[in-house]
Scaffold this active site. Structure first.
Site, PDB file in Angstrom:
ATOM      1  N   TRP A  49       0.774  -1.235  -0.049  1.00  0.00           N
ATOM      2  CA  TRP A  49       0.143  -0.090   0.094  1.00  0.00           C
ATOM      3  C   TRP A  49       0.981   1.419   0.204  1.00  0.00           C
ATOM      4  O   TRP A  49       0.596   2.295  -0.738  1.00  0.00           O
ATOM      5  CB  TRP A  49      -0.852  -0.073   1.084  1.00  0.00           C
ATOM      6  CG  TRP A  49      -1.942   0.420   1.313  1.00  0.00           C
ATOM      7  CD1 TRP A  49      -2.275   1.798   0.835  1.00  0.00           C
ATOM      8  CD2 TRP A  49      -3.536  -0.026   1.452  1.00  0.00           C
ATOM      9  NE1 TRP A  49      -3.770   2.226   0.823  1.00  0.00           N
ATOM     10  CE2 TRP A  49      -4.554   1.215   1.311  1.00  0.00           C
ATOM     11  CE3 TRP A  49      -3.855  -1.079   2.101  1.00  0.00           C
ATOM     12  CZ2 TRP A  49      -5.781   0.812   1.707  1.00  0.00           C
ATOM     13  CZ3 TRP A  49      -5.241  -1.140   2.312  1.00  0.00           C
ATOM     14  CH2 TRP A  49      -6.179  -0.432   2.143  1.00  0.00           C
ATOM     15  N   ARG A  73       3.532   2.112  -1.223  1.00  0.00           N
ATOM     16  CA  ARG A  73       4.351   2.269  -2.495  1.00  0.00           C
ATOM     17  C   ARG A  73       3.547   3.406  -3.255  1.00  0.00           C
ATOM     18  O   ARG A  73       4.008   4.060  -4.349  1.00  0.00           O
ATOM     19  CB  ARG A  73       4.472   0.858  -3.257  1.00  0.00           C
ATOM     20  CG  ARG A  73       5.367  -0.196  -2.766  1.00  0.00           C
ATOM     21  CD  ARG A  73       6.838   0.383  -2.373  1.00  0.00           C
ATOM     22  NE  ARG A  73       7.258   0.896  -3.504  1.00  0.00           N
ATOM     23  CZ  ARG A  73       7.799   0.266  -4.423  1.00  0.00           C
ATOM     24  NH1 ARG A  73       7.797  -1.150  -4.631  1.00  0.00           N
ATOM     25  NH2 ARG A  73       8.156   1.223  -5.736  1.00  0.00           N
ATOM     26  N   HIS A  74       2.381   3.477  -2.827  1.00  0.00           N
ATOM     27  CA  HIS A  74       1.392   4.505  -3.445  1.00  0.00           C
ATOM     28  C   HIS A  74       1.875   5.769  -3.059  1.00  0.00           C
ATOM     29  O   HIS A  74       1.314   6.336  -1.899  1.00  0.00           O
ATOM     30  CB  HIS A  74       0.004   4.096  -3.464  1.00  0.00           C
ATOM     31  CG  HIS A  74      -0.430   2.894  -4.178  1.00  0.00           C
ATOM     32  ND1 HIS A  74      -0.811   2.784  -5.512  1.00  0.00           N
ATOM     33  CD2 HIS A  74       0.031   1.705  -4.039  1.00  0.00           C
ATOM     34  CE1 HIS A  74      -0.883   1.750  -5.932  1.00  0.00           C
ATOM     35  NE2 HIS A  74      -0.496   0.703  -4.949  1.00  0.00           N
ATOM     36  N   ARG A  75       2.519   6.729  -3.770  1.00  0.00           N
ATOM     37  CA  ARG A  75       3.198   7.789  -3.092  1.00  0.00           C
ATOM     38  C   ARG A  75       2.492   9.081  -3.070  1.00  0.00           C
ATOM     39  O   ARG A  75       2.601   9.730  -2.427  1.00  0.00           O
ATOM     40  CB  ARG A  75       4.533   8.141  -3.844  1.00  0.00           C
ATOM     41  CG  ARG A  75       5.663   6.999  -3.922  1.00  0.00           C
ATOM     42  CD  ARG A  75       6.551   7.079  -5.088  1.00  0.00           C
ATOM     43  NE  ARG A  75       5.933   6.779  -6.216  1.00  0.00           N
ATOM     44  CZ  ARG A  75       6.420   6.450  -7.296  1.00  0.00           C
ATOM     45  NH1 ARG A  75       7.836   7.102  -7.626  1.00  0.00           N
ATOM     46  NH2 ARG A  75       5.833   6.307  -8.400  1.00  0.00           N
ATOM     47  N   ARG A  99      10.680  -5.913  18.282  1.00  0.00           N
ATOM     48  CA  ARG A  99      10.063  -6.215  17.072  1.00  0.00           C
ATOM     49  C   ARG A  99      10.510  -6.757  16.086  1.00  0.00           C
ATOM     50  O   ARG A  99       9.959  -7.476  14.932  1.00  0.00           O
ATOM     51  CB  ARG A  99       9.275  -4.928  16.815  1.00  0.00           C
ATOM     52  CG  ARG A  99      10.495  -3.728  16.026  1.00  0.00           C
ATOM     53  CD  ARG A  99       9.745  -2.723  15.729  1.00  0.00           C
ATOM     54  NE  ARG A  99      10.753  -1.699  15.457  1.00  0.00           N
ATOM     55  CZ  ARG A  99      10.416  -0.551  15.002  1.00  0.00           C
ATOM     56  NH1 ARG A  99       8.961  -0.174  14.550  1.00  0.00           N
ATOM     57  NH2 ARG A  99      11.125   0.499  14.589  1.00  0.00           N
ATOM     58  N   ASN A 130      -5.988   5.264  -9.215  1.00  0.00           N
ATOM     59  CA  ASN A 130      -4.796   4.596  -9.745  1.00  0.00           C
ATOM     60  C   ASN A 130      -4.605   3.616  -8.796  1.00  0.00           C
ATOM     61  O   ASN A 130      -4.067   2.271  -9.311  1.00  0.00           O
ATOM     62  CB  ASN A 130      -3.596   5.606  -9.606  1.00  0.00           C
ATOM     63  CG  ASN A 130      -2.267   4.975  -9.955  1.00  0.00           C
ATOM     64  OD1 ASN A 130      -2.094   4.376 -11.246  1.00  0.00           O
ATOM     65  ND2 ASN A 130      -1.343   4.889  -9.135  1.00  0.00           N
ATOM     66  N   ARG A 184      -4.639  -2.259  -7.775  1.00  0.00           N
ATOM     67  CA  ARG A 184      -4.651  -3.239  -6.463  1.00  0.00           C
ATOM     68  C   ARG A 184      -6.037  -4.087  -6.543  1.00  0.00           C
ATOM     69  O   ARG A 184      -6.292  -4.719  -5.897  1.00  0.00           O
ATOM     70  CB  ARG A 184      -4.468  -2.308  -5.250  1.00  0.00           C
ATOM     71  CG  ARG A 184      -3.121  -1.689  -5.275  1.00  0.00           C
ATOM     72  CD  ARG A 184      -2.186  -2.597  -5.094  1.00  0.00           C
ATOM     73  NE  ARG A 184      -0.864  -1.910  -5.064  1.00  0.00           N
ATOM     74  CZ  ARG A 184       0.405  -2.723  -4.931  1.00  0.00           C
ATOM     75  NH1 ARG A 184       0.836  -3.847  -4.992  1.00  0.00           N
ATOM     76  NH2 ARG A 184       1.479  -1.958  -4.822  1.00  0.00           N
TER      77      ARG A 184
HETATM   78  C1  LIG Z   1       0.950  -6.503  -9.251  1.00  0.00           C
HETATM   79  C2  LIG Z   1       1.932  -5.558  -8.763  1.00  0.00           C
HETATM   80  C3  LIG Z   1       3.020  -6.034  -8.620  1.00  0.00           C
HETATM   81  C4  LIG Z   1       4.454  -5.249  -8.201  1.00  0.00           C
HETATM   82  N1  LIG Z   1       5.315  -5.667  -8.024  1.00  0.00           N
HETATM   83  C5  LIG Z   1       6.405  -4.930  -7.593  1.00  0.00           C
HETATM   84  C6  LIG Z   1       8.013  -5.302  -7.200  1.00  0.00           C
HETATM   85  O1  LIG Z   1       8.005  -6.810  -7.546  1.00  0.00           O
HETATM   86  N2  LIG Z   1       8.633  -4.648  -6.834  1.00  0.00           N
HETATM   87  C7  LIG Z   1       8.466  -3.278  -6.531  1.00  0.00           C
HETATM   88  O2  LIG Z   1       9.504  -2.458  -6.288  1.00  0.00           O
HETATM   89  N3  LIG Z   1       7.051  -2.898  -6.956  1.00  0.00           N
HETATM   90  C8  LIG Z   1       6.327  -3.421  -7.311  1.00  0.00           C
HETATM   91  N4  LIG Z   1       4.895  -3.097  -7.207  1.00  0.00           N
HETATM   92  C9  LIG Z   1       4.644  -1.634  -6.902  1.00  0.00           C
HETATM   93  C10 LIG Z   1       4.515  -0.694  -8.281  1.00  0.00           C
HETATM   94  O3  LIG Z   1       5.808  -0.728  -8.696  1.00  0.00           O
HETATM   95  C11 LIG Z   1       4.401   0.614  -7.737  1.00  0.00           C
HETATM   96  O4  LIG Z   1       5.442   1.209  -6.942  1.00  0.00           O
HETATM   97  C12 LIG Z   1       2.854   0.857  -6.893  1.00  0.00           C
HETATM   98  O5  LIG Z   1       2.019   0.039  -7.601  1.00  0.00           O
HETATM   99  C13 LIG Z   1       2.343   2.271  -7.002  1.00  0.00           C
HETATM  100  O6  LIG Z   1       1.908   2.785  -8.204  1.00  0.00           O
HETATM  101  P1  LIG Z   1       2.119   4.275  -8.773  1.00  0.00           P
HETATM  102  O7  LIG Z   1       3.741   4.477  -8.751  1.00  0.00           O
HETATM  103  O8  LIG Z   1       1.683   4.436  -9.984  1.00  0.00           O
HETATM  104  O9  LIG Z   1       1.412   4.914  -7.411  1.00  0.00           O
HETATM  105  P2  LIG Z   1       1.863   6.237  -6.796  1.00  0.00           P
HETATM  106  O10 LIG Z   1       3.002   6.167  -6.250  1.00  0.00           O
HETATM  107  O11 LIG Z   1       0.604   6.686  -6.040  1.00  0.00           O
HETATM  108  O12 LIG Z   1       1.729   7.398  -8.054  1.00  0.00           O
HETATM  109  C14 LIG Z   1       0.546   7.727  -8.858  1.00  0.00           C
HETATM  110  C15 LIG Z   1       1.069   8.179 -10.135  1.00  0.00           C
HETATM  111  O13 LIG Z   1       1.750   9.475  -9.829  1.00  0.00           O
HETATM  112  C16 LIG Z   1       2.596   9.395 -10.814  1.00  0.00           C
HETATM  113  N5  LIG Z   1       4.071   9.436 -10.227  1.00  0.00           N
HETATM  114  C17 LIG Z   1       4.316   9.454  -8.848  1.00  0.00           C
HETATM  115  N6  LIG Z   1       5.738   9.531  -8.496  1.00  0.00           N
HETATM  116  C18 LIG Z   1       6.196   9.685  -9.502  1.00  0.00           C
HETATM  117  C19 LIG Z   1       7.808   9.771  -9.842  1.00  0.00           C
HETATM  118  N7  LIG Z   1       8.571   9.865  -8.981  1.00  0.00           N
HETATM  119  N8  LIG Z   1       7.836  10.147 -10.988  1.00  0.00           N
HETATM  120  C20 LIG Z   1       6.882  10.336 -12.081  1.00  0.00           C
HETATM  121  N9  LIG Z   1       5.894  10.179 -11.959  1.00  0.00           N
HETATM  122  C21 LIG Z   1       5.373   9.790 -10.728  1.00  0.00           C
HETATM  123  C22 LIG Z   1       2.569   8.307 -11.763  1.00  0.00           C
HETATM  124  O14 LIG Z   1       1.924   8.796 -12.744  1.00  0.00           O
HETATM  125  C23 LIG Z   1       2.126   7.297 -10.931  1.00  0.00           C
HETATM  126  O15 LIG Z   1       1.310   6.543 -11.666  1.00  0.00           O
HETATM  127  C24 LIG Z   1       3.908  -3.889  -7.733  1.00  0.00           C
HETATM  128  C25 LIG Z   1       2.725  -3.452  -7.993  1.00  0.00           C
HETATM  129  C26 LIG Z   1       1.646  -4.289  -8.446  1.00  0.00           C
HETATM  130  C27 LIG Z   1       0.251  -3.598  -8.529  1.00  0.00           C
END
Ligand SMILES: Cc1cc2nc3c(=O)[nH]c(=O)nc-3n(C[C@H](O)[C@H](O)[C@H](O)COP(=O)(O)OP(=O)(O)OC[C@H]3O[C@@H](n4cnc5c(N)ncnc54)[C@H](O)[C@@H]3O)c2cc1C
Length: 226
Positions: free
Chosen positions: A78, A80-82, A160, A182, A187
């Site tokens: 979760w 990871r969603h920045r 922990r 997104n 997810r």
């Molecule tokens: C099925 C699945 C498998 C995955 N497996 C892995 C894995 O093996 N290893 C791993 O590390 N991660 C993994 N992830 C995590 C994935 O890489 C993303 O980090 C995560 O899904 C968050 O997505 P996001 O960056 O689109 O969301 P958010 O961070 O919420 O970003 C939303 C949107 O904002 C924009 N954005 C945000 N930050 C930036 C930036 N710095 N530069 C440019 N645009 C930006 C993009 O358009 C992005 O789509 C996995 C995800 C899924 C769904």
């Protein structure tokens, strides 16, 4: 305010919400200095246009604040969603609860295939029962060790280290509809891990109630964030 339970100890609770479809059309129409007070059919058309053409910013003028309880491995996915804000319970300041996620029934699954194309199949009843027991026993041992260390006077931040990633954590998450879409897109997808999908579907329900027209347009245009 609504709360939905997830799995054995988890929940999704909407703690606060400032979100409606009207804010989408008004923030789009400010381009022309226009504003409406009631939602009309033309506004449904506008939201569909914005979604289809990926004019995403009008979907950012709103906010959902969730309180979530989930296992650490789900929280890690979760977080990871920045685009959003998080605050989580502290393992330095609080004694963590001795509860861990135990998968039940067909949640115990096997994994075959290659990375990117795995197939997950439920295991037979005897095996899944055994696996759930093995996991429960392991939690018992690790929480026993955690409590032993804390009672020996070891700092909670060190004690922990023995806790598994199935341990429940809790956090607040504040997010706007664009980033939420997104999150849901990624997810709720059938390639996402089943546990986080269960949480995401609860979030989807709450989103649909708050912004029904936006929600329908998001579904109509492929469940992708604009
Ligand atoms: C099925 C699945 C498998 C995955 N497996 C892995 C894995 O093996 N290893 C791993 O590390 N991660 C993994 N992830 C995590 C994935 O890489 C993303 O980090 C995560 O899904 C968050 O997505 P996001 O960056 O689109 O969301 P958010 O961070 O919420 O970003 C939303 C949107 O904002 C924009 N954005 C945000 N930050 C930036 C930036 N710095 N530069 C440019 N645009 C930006 C993009 O358009 C992005 O789509 C996995 C995800 C899924 C769904």
């Amino acid at each position: 305010v609504s709360e939905e339970s997830v799995h054995d100890h988890g929940f999704v609770r909407l703690d606060g919400c400032m979100a409606d479809d009207l804010s989408v059309v008004n923030s789009a129409r400010v381009s022309f200095g226009a504003k409406v007070d009631t939602f009309s059919d033309a506004d449904t058309g506008l939201i569909n246009f914005l979604m289809r053409e990926r004019h995403g910013t009008p979907f950012e003028h709103n906010s959902f604040r969730f309180h979530i309880s989930c296992p650490i491995f789900v929280a890690r996915e979760w977080f990871r969603h920045r685009i959003g804000s998080f605050n989580e319970i502290s393992g330095r300041y609080t004694r963590l609860k001795s509860n861990g996620y135990v998968p039940y029934d067909d949640y115990v699954r096997s994994q075959t295939g290659k990375p990117g194309a795995y197939t997950f199949e439920p295991m037979d009843a005897t095996t899944s029962e055994h696996v759930s027991k093995v996991i429960s026993d392991y939690y018992r041992t690790s929480y026993g060790t955690y409590n032993y260390l804390v009672e020996r006077g070891v700092a909670k931040e060190i004690a922990r280290l023995v806790l598994p990633v199935g341990t429940y954590t809790e956090f607040y998450w504040t997010v706007n509809a664009r980033a939420l879409m997104n999150f849901l897109s990624l997810r709720t997808h059938d390639t996402a891990q089943r546990e986080i999908r269960d949480y995401a579907f609860k979030i989807e329900k709450i989103f649909a109630e708050a912004m029904p027209v936006t929600y329908e347009a998001w579904k109509e245009h492929g469940r992708v964030a604009p």
